[in-house]
Design a protein around this motif. Structure first.
Motif, PDB file in Angstrom:
ATOM      1  N   ALA A 116       0.832  -1.506   0.080  1.00  0.00           N
ATOM      2  CA  ALA A 116       0.233  -0.100   0.052  1.00  0.00           C
ATOM      3  C   ALA A 116       0.775   1.065   0.091  1.00  0.00           C
ATOM      4  O   ALA A 116       0.662   1.995  -1.347  1.00  0.00           O
ATOM      5  CB  ALA A 116      -1.272  -0.053   1.084  1.00  0.00           C
ATOM      6  N   ARG A 117       1.445   1.306   1.203  1.00  0.00           N
ATOM      7  CA  ARG A 117       2.785   2.775   1.225  1.00  0.00           C
ATOM      8  C   ARG A 117       3.759   2.392  -0.354  1.00  0.00           C
ATOM      9  O   ARG A 117       3.841   3.560  -0.993  1.00  0.00           O
ATOM     10  CB  ARG A 117       3.371   2.070   1.802  1.00  0.00           C
ATOM     11  N   SER A 119       2.491   1.907  -3.723  1.00  0.00           N
ATOM     12  CA  SER A 119       1.747   2.395  -4.853  1.00  0.00           C
ATOM     13  C   SER A 119       0.833   3.864  -3.796  1.00  0.00           C
ATOM     14  O   SER A 119       0.060   4.366  -4.373  1.00  0.00           O
ATOM     15  CB  SER A 119       0.227   1.415  -4.494  1.00  0.00           C
ATOM     16  N   GLY A 120       1.609   3.995  -3.045  1.00  0.00           N
ATOM     17  CA  GLY A 120       1.258   6.165  -2.796  1.00  0.00           C
ATOM     18  C   GLY A 120      -0.263   6.095  -2.033  1.00  0.00           C
ATOM     19  O   GLY A 120      -0.210   7.097  -0.999  1.00  0.00           O
ATOM     20  N   ARG A 121      -0.793   4.433  -1.403  1.00  0.00           N
ATOM     21  CA  ARG A 121      -1.760   4.846  -0.369  1.00  0.00           C
ATOM     22  C   ARG A 121      -1.039   5.056   0.648  1.00  0.00           C
ATOM     23  O   ARG A 121      -0.001   4.332   1.263  1.00  0.00           O
ATOM     24  CB  ARG A 121      -2.523   3.834  -0.803  1.00  0.00           C
ATOM     25  N   VAL A 122      -1.933   5.542   2.040  1.00  0.00           N
ATOM     26  CA  VAL A 122      -1.704   5.751   3.318  1.00  0.00           C
ATOM     27  C   VAL A 122      -2.204   3.817   3.954  1.00  0.00           C
ATOM     28  O   VAL A 122      -2.899   4.523   3.945  1.00  0.00           O
ATOM     29  CB  VAL A 122      -1.678   6.916   3.371  1.00  0.00           C
ATOM     30  N   PRO A 123      -1.684   3.251   4.645  1.00  0.00           N
ATOM     31  CA  PRO A 123      -2.429   2.500   5.031  1.00  0.00           C
ATOM     32  C   PRO A 123      -3.125   2.856   6.281  1.00  0.00           C
ATOM     33  O   PRO A 123      -2.131   4.367   6.972  1.00  0.00           O
ATOM     34  CB  PRO A 123      -1.748   1.402   5.330  1.00  0.00           C
ATOM     35  N   LYS A 126      -8.398   6.766   8.464  1.00  0.00           N
ATOM     36  CA  LYS A 126      -8.396   7.569   7.216  1.00  0.00           C
ATOM     37  C   LYS A 126      -8.189   9.109   7.993  1.00  0.00           C
ATOM     38  O   LYS A 126      -8.591   9.714   9.212  1.00  0.00           O
ATOM     39  CB  LYS A 126      -9.418   8.307   5.984  1.00  0.00           C
ATOM     40  N   THR A 130      -8.037  17.021   7.524  1.00  0.00           N
ATOM     41  CA  THR A 130      -7.790  17.505   6.612  1.00  0.00           C
ATOM     42  C   THR A 130      -7.182  19.032   6.549  1.00  0.00           C
ATOM     43  O   THR A 130      -7.309  19.271   7.588  1.00  0.00           O
ATOM     44  CB  THR A 130      -8.856  17.443   5.626  1.00  0.00           C
TER      45      THR A 130
END
Length: 170
Positions: A116-117, A119-123, A126, A130
């Motif tokens: 996940a990291r 591929s640019g996603r933050v595990p 959420k 913001t």
């Protein structure tokens, strides 16, 4: 819980002790109370092996302590009975398999997080704060609005607000 209690009763258990704490914890009041009452010739019966502990080392050490005290061990779901040589062997095999399963699960989880990291996603969960909420919070706080009111307006707790906007930065 009822399923477990019914199975223990059907197995002929005269006293049943319960814990709501994970088997991974070292201090469990129900288990401690059960161990206090066990005597030579008794058998400790659990519904499932993982209710007793999480690592092979701990499970083996635990059953060895029971054996030295003259206490047998049975796991109903896993069909383990350490009062027989075959049961002791089977116990060691099942405990090893259980530990391997836990380690494989942890390994797969780590691999998934790394993928996940990569591929640019933050595990993980959420972010509740913001960038726009942080900007709004700063403006409200700078205008003199109490932190409690700002936190309520943004739908966060005061500690969360202070985690993202420490008092020392205002």
């Amino acid at each position: 819980m009822t399923l477990q209690r019914d199975a223990l009763t059907a197995a002929g258990c005269q006293k049943i002790f319960t814990d709501t704490i994970s088997g991974a914890k070292t201090s469990r009041p129900g288990l401690d109370k059960a161990l206090e009452q066990l005597r030579d010739g008794d058998t400790l019966v659990v519904w499932k092996l993982d209710r007793l502990g999480r690592s092979v080392k701990n499970l083996i050490g635990f059953t060895e302590q029971l054996d030295h005290a003259g206490v047998g061990f049975r796991s109903l779901t896993d069909q383990i009975d350490t009062t027989t040589p075959a049961g002791r062997f089977f116990f060691h095999v099942m405990a090893s398999l259980a530990q391997m399963e836990r380690e494989l699960t942890a390994e797969r989880t780590r691999a998934g997080l790394e993928a996940a990291r990569a591929s640019g996603r933050v595990p993980g969960r959420k972010r509740i704060m913001t960038d726009s909420k942080i900007t709004s919070a700063r403006k409200l706080l700078d205008a003199g609005t109490p932190a409690v009111d700002v936190a309520e307006h943004l739908g966060v707790s005061v500690p969360t607000l202070y985690r993202w906007i420490p008092a020392s930065t205002r």
